[in-house]
Design a protein around this motif. Structure first.
Motif, mmCIF file in Angstrom:
data_model
loop_
_atom_site.group_PDB
_atom_site.id
_atom_site.type_symbol
_atom_site.label_atom_id
_atom_site.label_comp_id
_atom_site.label_asym_id
_atom_site.label_seq_id
_atom_site.Cartn_x
_atom_site.Cartn_y
_atom_site.Cartn_z
ATOM 1 N N SER A 188 -27.535 10.032 34.007
ATOM 2 C CA SER A 188 -28.770 10.233 33.259
ATOM 3 C C SER A 188 -28.984 11.695 32.897
ATOM 4 O O SER A 188 -29.523 11.998 31.836
ATOM 5 C CB SER A 188 -29.970 9.694 34.043
ATOM 6 N N GLY B 156 -29.102 13.284 28.813
ATOM 7 C CA GLY B 156 -30.320 13.901 28.311
ATOM 8 C C GLY B 156 -31.615 13.208 28.666
ATOM 9 O O GLY B 156 -32.596 13.341 27.945
ATOM 10 N N GLN B 157 -31.657 12.472 29.751
ATOM 11 C CA GLN B 157 -32.885 11.792 30.134
ATOM 12 C C GLN B 157 -33.962 12.760 30.623
ATOM 13 O O GLN B 157 -35.140 12.440 30.587
ATOM 14 C CB GLN B 157 -32.597 10.777 31.243
ATOM 15 N N PHE B 158 -33.579 13.931 31.074
ATOM 16 C CA PHE B 158 -34.531 14.878 31.649
ATOM 17 C C PHE B 158 -34.720 16.104 30.766
ATOM 18 O O PHE B 158 -35.089 17.172 31.252
ATOM 19 C CB PHE B 158 -34.065 15.310 33.041
ATOM 20 N N GLU B 159 -34.528 15.988 29.464
ATOM 21 C CA GLU B 159 -34.652 17.124 28.568
ATOM 22 C C GLU B 159 -35.976 17.168 27.826
ATOM 23 O O GLU B 159 -36.115 17.890 26.858
ATOM 24 C CB GLU B 159 -33.495 17.109 27.569
ATOM 25 N N ASP B 160 -36.973 16.435 28.276
ATOM 26 C CA ASP B 160 -38.277 16.430 27.635
ATOM 27 C C ASP B 160 -39.079 17.631 28.142
ATOM 28 O O ASP B 160 -39.657 17.598 29.217
ATOM 29 C CB ASP B 160 -39.014 15.137 27.953
ATOM 30 N N ASP B 161 -39.097 18.705 27.347
ATOM 31 C CA ASP B 161 -39.797 19.914 27.771
ATOM 32 C C ASP B 161 -41.299 19.846 27.540
ATOM 33 O O ASP B 161 -42.060 20.573 28.166
ATOM 34 C CB ASP B 161 -39.233 21.124 27.024
ATOM 35 N N PHE B 162 -41.744 19.006 26.646
ATOM 36 C CA PHE B 162 -43.157 18.945 26.275
ATOM 37 C C PHE B 162 -43.631 17.508 26.427
ATOM 38 O O PHE B 162 -43.787 16.775 25.469
ATOM 39 C CB PHE B 162 -43.340 19.433 24.829
ATOM 40 N N SER B 163 -43.815 17.101 27.652
ATOM 41 C CA SER B 163 -44.140 15.703 27.917
ATOM 42 C C SER B 163 -45.605 15.396 27.629
ATOM 43 O O SER B 163 -46.436 16.294 27.543
ATOM 44 C CB SER B 163 -43.815 15.371 29.373
ATOM 45 N N PRO B 164 -45.947 14.135 27.483
ATOM 46 C CA PRO B 164 -47.331 13.747 27.229
ATOM 47 C C PRO B 164 -48.283 14.169 28.348
ATOM 48 O O PRO B 164 -49.461 14.356 28.105
ATOM 49 C CB PRO B 164 -47.274 12.227 27.119
ATOM 50 N N ARG C 245 -48.376 17.018 29.766
ATOM 51 C CA ARG C 245 -48.790 18.408 29.531
ATOM 52 C C ARG C 245 -49.525 18.588 28.214
ATOM 53 O O ARG C 245 -50.119 19.634 27.992
ATOM 54 C CB ARG C 245 -47.569 19.315 29.556
ATOM 55 N N ARG C 246 -49.486 17.622 27.345
ATOM 56 C CA ARG C 246 -50.141 17.759 26.041
ATOM 57 C C ARG C 246 -51.652 17.856 26.160
ATOM 58 O O ARG C 246 -52.304 18.435 25.305
ATOM 59 C CB ARG C 246 -49.786 16.580 25.141
#
Length: 52
Positions: free
Chosen positions: A25, A29-37, A39-40
């Protein structure tokens, strides 16, 4: 005593399976979300405010 050896072998196989799934995983690229919901909500976006 042989049951302990069997359980140890099965637990090692399961642990290696989880480690392999984790490595797969990360490579896909499963953990490449730098701007997740999650933190929005911390950032104020003026275009989304309907009540203004």
């Amino acid at each position: 005593m042989s049951v302990i050896i069997i359980l140890l072998g099965v637990s090692l196989l399961v642990a290696m399976g989880f480690l392999g799934a984790f490595i797969w995983s990360v490579k896909n690229g499963q953990f490449e979300d730098d701007f997740s919901p999650a933190r929005r909500i911390l950032f104020d976006n003026k275009t989304d405010n309907v009540n203004e």
